[in-house]
Scaffold this motif. Structure first.
Motif, mmCIF file in Angstrom:
data_model
loop_
_atom_site.group_PDB
_atom_site.id
_atom_site.type_symbol
_atom_site.label_atom_id
_atom_site.label_comp_id
_atom_site.label_asym_id
_atom_site.label_seq_id
_atom_site.Cartn_x
_atom_site.Cartn_y
_atom_site.Cartn_z
ATOM 1 N N ARG A 1 49.353 40.369 37.866
ATOM 2 C CA ARG A 1 50.567 40.255 38.672
ATOM 3 C C ARG A 1 51.225 38.887 38.524
ATOM 4 O O ARG A 1 52.206 38.593 39.181
ATOM 5 N N GLY A 2 50.647 38.047 37.688
ATOM 6 C CA GLY A 2 51.166 36.702 37.488
ATOM 7 C C GLY A 2 50.153 35.905 36.696
ATOM 8 O O GLY A 2 49.116 36.428 36.279
ATOM 9 N N ASP A 3 50.436 34.614 36.468
ATOM 10 C CA ASP A 3 49.518 33.790 35.680
ATOM 11 C C ASP A 3 48.125 33.734 36.289
ATOM 12 O O ASP A 3 47.127 33.726 35.573
ATOM 13 N N ASP A 4 48.063 33.678 37.617
ATOM 14 C CA ASP A 4 46.763 33.530 38.280
ATOM 15 C C ASP A 4 46.570 34.613 39.338
ATOM 16 O O ASP A 4 45.871 34.422 40.324
ATOM 17 N N ALA A 5 47.208 35.758 39.148
ATOM 18 C CA ALA A 5 47.158 36.803 40.177
ATOM 19 C C ALA A 5 46.899 38.157 39.531
ATOM 20 O O ALA A 5 47.498 38.510 38.514
ATOM 21 N N PHE A 6 45.994 38.908 40.152
ATOM 22 C CA PHE A 6 45.629 40.231 39.650
ATOM 23 C C PHE A 6 45.456 41.171 40.834
ATOM 24 O O PHE A 6 45.260 40.738 41.969
ATOM 25 N N ASP B 1 48.124 49.478 49.047
ATOM 26 C CA ASP B 1 48.273 50.613 48.121
ATOM 27 C C ASP B 1 47.010 50.853 47.297
ATOM 28 O O ASP B 1 47.074 51.113 46.085
ATOM 29 N N GLY B 2 45.867 50.755 47.964
ATOM 30 C CA GLY B 2 44.616 51.066 47.299
ATOM 31 C C GLY B 2 44.137 50.022 46.316
ATOM 32 O O GLY B 2 43.258 50.304 45.487
ATOM 33 N N ALA B 3 44.703 48.810 46.377
ATOM 34 C CA ALA B 3 44.310 47.750 45.457
ATOM 35 C C ALA B 3 44.044 46.448 46.212
ATOM 36 O O ALA B 3 44.628 46.198 47.271
ATOM 37 N N VAL B 4 43.136 45.626 45.654
ATOM 38 C CA VAL B 4 42.750 44.353 46.270
ATOM 39 C C VAL B 4 43.274 43.213 45.401
ATOM 40 O O VAL B 4 42.987 43.169 44.193
ATOM 41 N N PRO B 5 44.048 42.285 45.983
ATOM 42 C CA PRO B 5 44.504 41.143 45.179
ATOM 43 C C PRO B 5 43.368 40.140 44.961
ATOM 44 O O PRO B 5 42.588 39.860 45.870
ATOM 45 N N VAL B 6 43.253 39.628 43.753
ATOM 46 C CA VAL B 6 42.269 38.584 43.432
ATOM 47 C C VAL B 6 42.944 37.564 42.535
ATOM 48 O O VAL B 6 43.878 37.884 41.795
ATOM 49 N N ASP B 7 42.449 36.318 42.629
ATOM 50 C CA ASP B 7 42.971 35.308 41.705
ATOM 51 C C ASP B 7 42.111 35.294 40.441
ATOM 52 O O ASP B 7 41.147 36.056 40.311
ATOM 53 N N GLU B 8 42.459 34.443 39.505
ATOM 54 C CA GLU B 8 41.785 34.447 38.198
ATOM 55 C C GLU B 8 40.296 34.103 38.320
ATOM 56 O O GLU B 8 39.449 34.754 37.696
ATOM 57 N N GLU B 9 39.979 33.119 39.129
ATOM 58 C CA GLU B 9 38.573 32.733 39.297
ATOM 59 C C GLU B 9 37.760 33.865 39.914
ATOM 60 O O GLU B 9 36.623 34.137 39.505
ATOM 61 N N GLU B 10 38.347 34.546 40.893
ATOM 62 C CA GLU B 10 37.662 35.684 41.510
ATOM 63 C C GLU B 10 37.467 36.823 40.512
ATOM 64 O O GLU B 10 36.424 37.478 40.496
ATOM 65 N N LEU B 11 38.461 37.043 39.670
ATOM 66 C CA LEU B 11 38.328 38.077 38.648
ATOM 67 C C LEU B 11 37.177 37.746 37.699
ATOM 68 O O LEU B 11 36.384 38.613 37.335
ATOM 69 N N HIS B 12 37.073 36.478 37.326
ATOM 70 C CA HIS B 12 35.979 36.068 36.446
ATOM 71 C C HIS B 12 34.619 36.308 37.116
ATOM 72 O O HIS B 12 33.657 36.725 36.460
#
Length: 359
Positions: free
Chosen positions: A133-138, A166-177
């Motif tokens: 969703r952005g450089d550091d957003a998923f 909407d059935g989705a959880v926002p995470v930043d890049e570090e959290e995704l890693h």
């Protein structure tokens, strides 16, 4: 491509590469001491440092050390080792892929040693479940998020504390890693332990015995000088709670909690202070018993009872998921301490005056 597989041996392509070359592990463990040595180092360093150590200089040695390490873990057949080994392999992979992802296109060669984010997402079938969703957003589908986050400690990972839209959880890049690290850990842990053919087990018995010795030392005699009641195993939390309510504990329960508190670094004075709330408190006897358990007035420093012993005495209560995977309360506490952030531990300690007596 073999260098990539040696760097990331959990990849399906790495497994297929070993299979396609018809590598016979029985022959490897008999004739390639460098592979066996690196495999043993992998497991012992995983136990002692939470990583898998320096890679072997030779790519083939590094690549083959991974399946041999899994054989060693299976031979020892202790759930605490399986967990620690899988976490260490995943932590090492995490360090490497974060480094790869931070590298510039010019410095990175996917054909040799690097992975990019799309590689990792494809590897775990996550391309459609995770949206940038952005450089550091998923955003990650909640059904994918939950199993990846279930073993992560910390309230911030609980779904109730996340912004679900909407059935989705926002995470930043570090959290995704971090979530990708958990996907790797889950894959590595899956299938361990397995049955090892007798011929291979015979060849590796000395190395397995060395790992058993290291595991025994770490589980029961490792110095832990951090007292964080929030991270205590449920059995010890319950006993501590009973002490603080002024209940009189039976001898076996009193021994268990006293030995546990002594083993994690509490002084005799701090332990004695905990018992003062009891109406039948006798300082001289409490101090004598505590010093005896600590080995101050006896030839033996006593370890807390194992989970099996706690169960037999009826002191095993409020079991959680981690309890099902460890053999000893000290192993439980060590896992929780290892998983907690240094900042979190410091906050807990400051809030409690550095000891459980501040409860």
């Amino acid at each position: 491509m073999q260098r990539l597989h040696a760097r990331y041996p959990f990849l399906e392509a790495a497994r297929e590469s070993v299979a396609n070359e018809a590598v016979d592990l029985g022959t490897v463990v008999q004739r390639d001491p460098a592979v066996v040595e690196r495999a043993t180092q992998r497991v012992i360093t995983a136990l002692e440092e939470g990583r898998t150590g320096e890679p072997a200089h030779e790519t083939r040695t590094e690549l083959l050390s991974y399946p041999v390490a899994r054989v060693l873990v299976s031979m020892v057949d202790e759930q605490v080792l399986v967990r620690k080994y899988a976490r260490a392999e995943a932590a090492t992979a995490h360090d490497r892929f974060v480094e790869d992802l931070e590298s510039t296109t010019e410095l990175k060669s996917v054909e040799s040693t690097g992975l990019d984010l799309s590689d990792l997402l494809r590897e775990f079938d996550l391309e459609t479940a995770i949206e940038r969703r952005g450089d550091d957003a998923f955003r990650i589908d909640v059904g994918t998020y939950l199993p990846l986050a279930e073993d992560l400690w910390g309230d911030e990972w609980r779904l109730v504390n996340r912004a679900l839209t909407d059935g989705a959880v926002p995470v930043d890049e570090e959290e995704l890693h971090t979530l990708l690290r958990e996907a790797i850990r889950s894959r590595i842990e899956d299938g361990l332990p397995f049955e090892v053919p007798g011929a291979i087990a015979d060849e590796l018995e000395a190395e397995a015995a060395e790992i058993r010795d290291v595991l025994a030392d770490l589980e029961l005699t490792r110095e832990i000088d951090t007292v964080v009641p929030e991270l205590f195993p449920p059995c010890m939390k319950a006993l501590l709670d009973r002490i603080q309510k002024g209940e009189h504990l039976p001898h076996h329960s009193r021994f268990a909690i006293t030995a546990f508190l002594a083993s994690i670094g509490m002084t005799t004075d701090e332990i004695v202070d905990l018992y003062r709330v009891n109406s039948s408190f006798g300082e001289e006897m409490t101090r004598y018993q505590t010093d005896h358990i600590r080995g101050e007035t006896s030839p033996t420093e006593y370890s807390p009872p194992s989970c099996a012993t706690m169960q037999s005495y009826g002191d095993c209560v409020n079991k959680d998921d981690l309890c099902e995977q460890i053999p000893h309360p000290m192993a439980y506490y060590e896992e929780r301490i290892d998983d907690a952030d240094d900042e979190e531990i410091e906050d807990w300690r400051e809030g409690r005056g550095e000891s459980a007596s501040a409860e």
